[in-house]
Scaffold this motif. Structure first.
Motif, PDB file in Angstrom:
ATOM      1  N   ASP A  54       0.811  -1.204   0.000  1.00 18.79           N
ATOM      2  CA  ASP A  54       0.000   0.000   0.000  1.00 18.79           C
ATOM      3  C   ASP A  54       0.853   1.266   0.000  1.00 18.79           C
ATOM      4  O   ASP A  54       0.347   2.352   0.227  1.00 18.79           O
ATOM      5  N   GLY A  55       2.142   1.127  -0.266  1.00 20.99           N
ATOM      6  CA  GLY A  55       3.010   2.292  -0.367  1.00 20.99           C
ATOM      7  C   GLY A  55       2.825   2.980  -1.711  1.00 20.99           C
ATOM      8  O   GLY A  55       2.338   2.395  -2.678  1.00 20.99           O
ATOM      9  N   MET A  56       3.218   4.248  -1.774  1.00 23.23           N
ATOM     10  CA  MET A  56       3.100   4.986  -3.026  1.00 23.23           C
ATOM     11  C   MET A  56       3.963   6.237  -2.981  1.00 23.23           C
ATOM     12  O   MET A  56       4.387   6.683  -1.912  1.00 23.23           O
ATOM     13  N   LEU A  57       4.208   6.797  -4.152  1.00 22.72           N
ATOM     14  CA  LEU A  57       4.963   8.030  -4.308  1.00 22.72           C
ATOM     15  C   LEU A  57       4.101   8.994  -5.118  1.00 22.72           C
ATOM     16  O   LEU A  57       3.364   8.567  -6.017  1.00 22.72           O
ATOM     17  N   GLN A  94      -5.207  18.153  10.740  1.00 24.97           N
ATOM     18  CA  GLN A  94      -4.954  19.340   9.933  1.00 24.97           C
ATOM     19  C   GLN A  94      -5.620  19.268   8.553  1.00 24.97           C
ATOM     20  O   GLN A  94      -5.467  20.177   7.737  1.00 24.97           O
ATOM     21  N   GLY A  95      -6.364  18.191   8.305  1.00 21.28           N
ATOM     22  CA  GLY A  95      -7.085  18.062   7.045  1.00 21.28           C
ATOM     23  C   GLY A  95      -6.286  17.467   5.913  1.00 21.28           C
ATOM     24  O   GLY A  95      -6.680  17.578   4.743  1.00 21.28           O
ATOM     25  N   TYR A  96      -5.164  16.782   6.237  1.00 21.14           N
ATOM     26  CA  TYR A  96      -4.324  16.186   5.211  1.00 21.14           C
ATOM     27  C   TYR A  96      -4.543  14.682   5.153  1.00 21.14           C
ATOM     28  O   TYR A  96      -4.931  14.054   6.140  1.00 21.14           O
ATOM     29  N   SER A  97      -4.257  14.104   3.980  1.00 22.53           N
ATOM     30  CA  SER A  97      -4.265  12.658   3.840  1.00 22.53           C
ATOM     31  C   SER A  97      -2.912  12.111   4.263  1.00 22.53           C
ATOM     32  O   SER A  97      -2.015  12.850   4.656  1.00 22.53           O
ATOM     33  N   MET A  98      -2.715  10.812   4.142  1.00 25.24           N
ATOM     34  CA  MET A  98      -1.438  10.214   4.539  1.00 25.24           C
ATOM     35  C   MET A  98      -0.320  10.633   3.598  1.00 25.24           C
ATOM     36  O   MET A  98       0.853  10.512   3.928  1.00 25.24           O
ATOM     37  N   LEU A  99      -0.678  11.146   2.408  1.00 29.55           N
ATOM     38  CA  LEU A  99       0.346  11.643   1.499  1.00 29.55           C
ATOM     39  C   LEU A  99       0.515  13.146   1.627  1.00 29.55           C
ATOM     40  O   LEU A  99       0.983  13.818   0.714  1.00 29.55           O
ATOM     41  N   ILE A 125       1.394   4.228 -13.147  1.00 31.62           N
ATOM     42  CA  ILE A 125       1.448   5.679 -13.007  1.00 31.62           C
ATOM     43  C   ILE A 125       0.073   6.246 -13.334  1.00 31.62           C
ATOM     44  O   ILE A 125      -0.529   5.889 -14.353  1.00 31.62           O
ATOM     45  N   ALA A 126      -0.436   7.088 -12.455  1.00 35.54           N
ATOM     46  CA  ALA A 126      -1.739   7.709 -12.655  1.00 35.54           C
ATOM     47  C   ALA A 126      -1.572   9.221 -12.646  1.00 35.54           C
ATOM     48  O   ALA A 126      -0.875   9.780 -11.793  1.00 35.54           O
ATOM     49  N   ALA A 127      -2.218   9.896 -13.595  1.00 31.24           N
ATOM     50  CA  ALA A 127      -2.162  11.351 -13.684  1.00 31.24           C
ATOM     51  C   ALA A 127      -3.583  11.894 -13.627  1.00 31.24           C
ATOM     52  O   ALA A 127      -4.470  11.398 -14.331  1.00 31.24           O
ATOM     53  N   VAL A 128      -3.797  12.911 -12.797  1.00 31.80           N
ATOM     54  CA  VAL A 128      -5.123  13.511 -12.692  1.00 31.80           C
ATOM     55  C   VAL A 128      -4.975  15.006 -12.421  1.00 31.80           C
ATOM     56  O   VAL A 128      -4.124  15.418 -11.625  1.00 31.80           O
ATOM     57  N   TYR A 129      -5.784  15.795 -13.120  1.00 31.25           N
ATOM     58  CA  TYR A 129      -5.852  17.219 -12.811  1.00 31.25           C
ATOM     59  C   TYR A 129      -7.126  17.473 -12.018  1.00 31.25           C
ATOM     60  O   TYR A 129      -8.211  17.038 -12.410  1.00 31.25           O
ATOM     61  N   SER A 130      -6.990  18.176 -10.921  1.00 31.93           N
ATOM     62  CA  SER A 130      -8.133  18.483 -10.063  1.00 31.93           C
ATOM     63  C   SER A 130      -8.271  19.993  -9.919  1.00 31.93           C
ATOM     64  O   SER A 130      -7.287  20.682  -9.624  1.00 31.93           O
ATOM     65  N   ASP A 131      -9.494  20.487 -10.125  1.00 32.82           N
ATOM     66  CA  ASP A 131      -9.744  21.913  -9.911  1.00 32.82           C
ATOM     67  C   ASP A 131     -10.257  22.192  -8.506  1.00 32.82           C
ATOM     68  O   ASP A 131     -10.603  23.330  -8.180  1.00 32.82           O
ATOM     69  N   LEU A 140      -6.248   7.168  -1.418  1.00 31.63           N
ATOM     70  CA  LEU A 140      -5.882   7.853  -2.649  1.00 31.63           C
ATOM     71  C   LEU A 140      -5.760   6.910  -3.845  1.00 31.63           C
ATOM     72  O   LEU A 140      -5.995   7.324  -4.987  1.00 31.63           O
ATOM     73  N   GLU A 141      -5.424   5.629  -3.604  1.00 29.48           N
ATOM     74  CA  GLU A 141      -5.254   4.716  -4.734  1.00 29.48           C
ATOM     75  C   GLU A 141      -6.554   4.468  -5.494  1.00 29.48           C
ATOM     76  O   GLU A 141      -6.536   3.965  -6.623  1.00 29.48           O
ATOM     77  N   LYS A 142      -7.702   4.849  -4.912  1.00 27.51           N
ATOM     78  CA  LYS A 142      -8.975   4.704  -5.619  1.00 27.51           C
ATOM     79  C   LYS A 142      -9.059   5.632  -6.825  1.00 27.51           C
ATOM     80  O   LYS A 142      -9.985   5.525  -7.628  1.00 27.51           O
ATOM     81  N   ILE A 143      -8.105   6.548  -6.931  1.00 32.25           N
ATOM     82  CA  ILE A 143      -8.063   7.434  -8.081  1.00 32.25           C
ATOM     83  C   ILE A 143      -7.899   6.629  -9.372  1.00 32.25           C
ATOM     84  O   ILE A 143      -8.269   7.076 -10.461  1.00 32.25           O
TER      85      ILE A 143
END
Length: 399
Positions: A54-57, A94-99, A125-131, A140-143
């Motif tokens: 379940d690790g990621m960069l 503080q409202g942050y995820s684990m990443l 590798i996954a790429a996503v633009y979020s507004d 996050l891996e559900k992305i």
């Protein structure tokens, strides 16, 4: 700079070791004031062979200053108050995820995963633009399952040897498009290779050959020393009884040890050698980013995982501005100076004239002064990183 993500196996001695893995990040404080630029980073490391990963960069190209509201002191204090002394408790408060980013993140996110959407062992590798209107998923891996995400399976972390590396290039264009490419920087070529040695990083004083038997030959002197590869993309050489550890950066290797004021550089071959060509992985269409491209901030975060853990070494990180009309960096002090602007104006008028040399010398002098100022800032950042490392006794190394 090197960033290591490792999982600590010693229970009890780490106040944040509750089976939750490790999270660490690198971020650049100043905004990129350019709509035409590229970011290149080189990594090495190891991935576990187990199926439970379940690790990621992550690489972040943010429209917001993520560091402005990041309060590490509050995160650490909350984690210490948590019953399980879990680092994620402080991030969540503080409202942050684990990443170490928020669900309403605005910008381009690149995720580097050791598994695919079906949780099979396959580098992805996954790429996503979020507004920011639709939050990033948790976990996050559900992305990988979302239609807005571009996904490609490719080995972003070389396997087989810890010394092998891969470079990733994120290219941003003025029309708001983006291209993600990579190239492998293998080490199979190193035995028998010739390197030019520049003790001051510039002027080459000679060449040495890394013999296949582990010995090193300086010029024509056989067996002048020894060499071997180290984990994390490092080259260890002994030259006339002097030991150096060099950080491999493709066609060059930069001195990391000893920490002299003057940094030596070894260049592959007698002359500058071309790198392997870039291999395009992902292409995002125009207007993916807002147009004109606004100032952006770049950074990386990583999570070592809770199951078997992974290690990633950040060997190289750079940003290159491709727009000749802008400086490319918000707060670039020298660009705001009157002397700098005058020198550039004069240099432009002197093209193809004998007095151009004088103008170039003035520019060089201003740049030298700027480098000296930035060196002081670098030392300050290094001191702060060492202090940060001392507050996390969990086997991570940030230097």
């Amino acid at each position: 700079m090197e960033l290591q993500l490792t999982r600590s196996d010693h229970k009890g001695s780490d106040p944040f070791d509750a089976g939750s893995g490790r999270s660490i990040g690198l971020s650049v404080e100043q905004a990129i004031e350019s709509g035409d630029f590229e970011v290149v980073f080189t990594i090495s490391g190891t991935l576990p062979s187990g199926t439970q990963q379940d690790g990621m960069l992550a690489f972040w190209l943010s429209l917001d200053d993520c560091l402005r509201d990041y309060n590490e002191k509050a995160i650490v204090e909350q984690a210490l108050r948590d019953k399980g002394q879990d680092w994620k408790a402080g991030l969540k408060e503080q409202g942050y995820s684990m990443l170490a980013n928020k669900p309403n993140f605005r910008g381009l996110a690149l995720l580097f995963l050791p598994f695919d959407a079906a949780r099979k062992l396959r580098q992805t590798i996954a790429a996503v633009y979020s507004d920011g209107s639709k939050p990033l998923p948790d976990p996050l891996e559900k992305i990988l399952e979302e239609s807005r995400t571009s996904v490609v399976t490719s080995n972003w972390l070389p396997t087989g040897t810890q010394a092998a590396m891969a470079s990733t290039q994120v290219r941003i264009f003025p029309d708001g498009s983006a291209v993600v490419s990579k190239r492998d920087l293998g080490t199979a070529h190193i035995p028998g290779s010739m390197w030019s040695w520049a003790p001051d990083g510039g002027e080459v004083k000679g060449t040495f050959v890394l013999q296949p038997d582990g010995t090193l030959s300086w010029k024509d002197h056989i067996n002048s020393g020894k060499w071997n590869l180290l984990p994390g993309g490092k080259l260890n050489i002994t030259l006339f009884e002097a030991n150096f550890i060099l950080r491999l950066e493709g066609s060059r290797a930069v001195q990391e040890y000893p920490e002299f004021p003057t940094i030596a550089v070894a260049y592959l071959g007698k002359d500058v050698q071309d790198e392997e060509p870039w291999q395009q992985l992902l292409s995002l269409p125009s207007k993916t980013l807002p147009v004109p491209v606004p100032p952006t901030y770049v950074g990386m975060t990583g999570y070592s995982g809770t199951k078997s853990g992974m290690e990633v070494n950040l060997n190289f990180f750079s940003t290159v501005n491709r727009d000749p009309h802008v400086v490319g960096e918000d707060g670039f002090s020298i660009a705001k100076s009157k002397e700098w602007k005058e020198a550039l104006a004069q240099e432009a008028r002197y093209v193809d004239r004998a007095t151009q040399k004088e103008a170039v010398q003035r520019v060089a002098l201003l740049l030298a002064e700027h480098v000296a100022d930035e060196e002081l800032l670098t030392q300050q950042i290094r001191s702060e990183l060492m202090s940060l490392d001392g507050r996390h006794p969990d086997g991570m190394d940030s230097s």
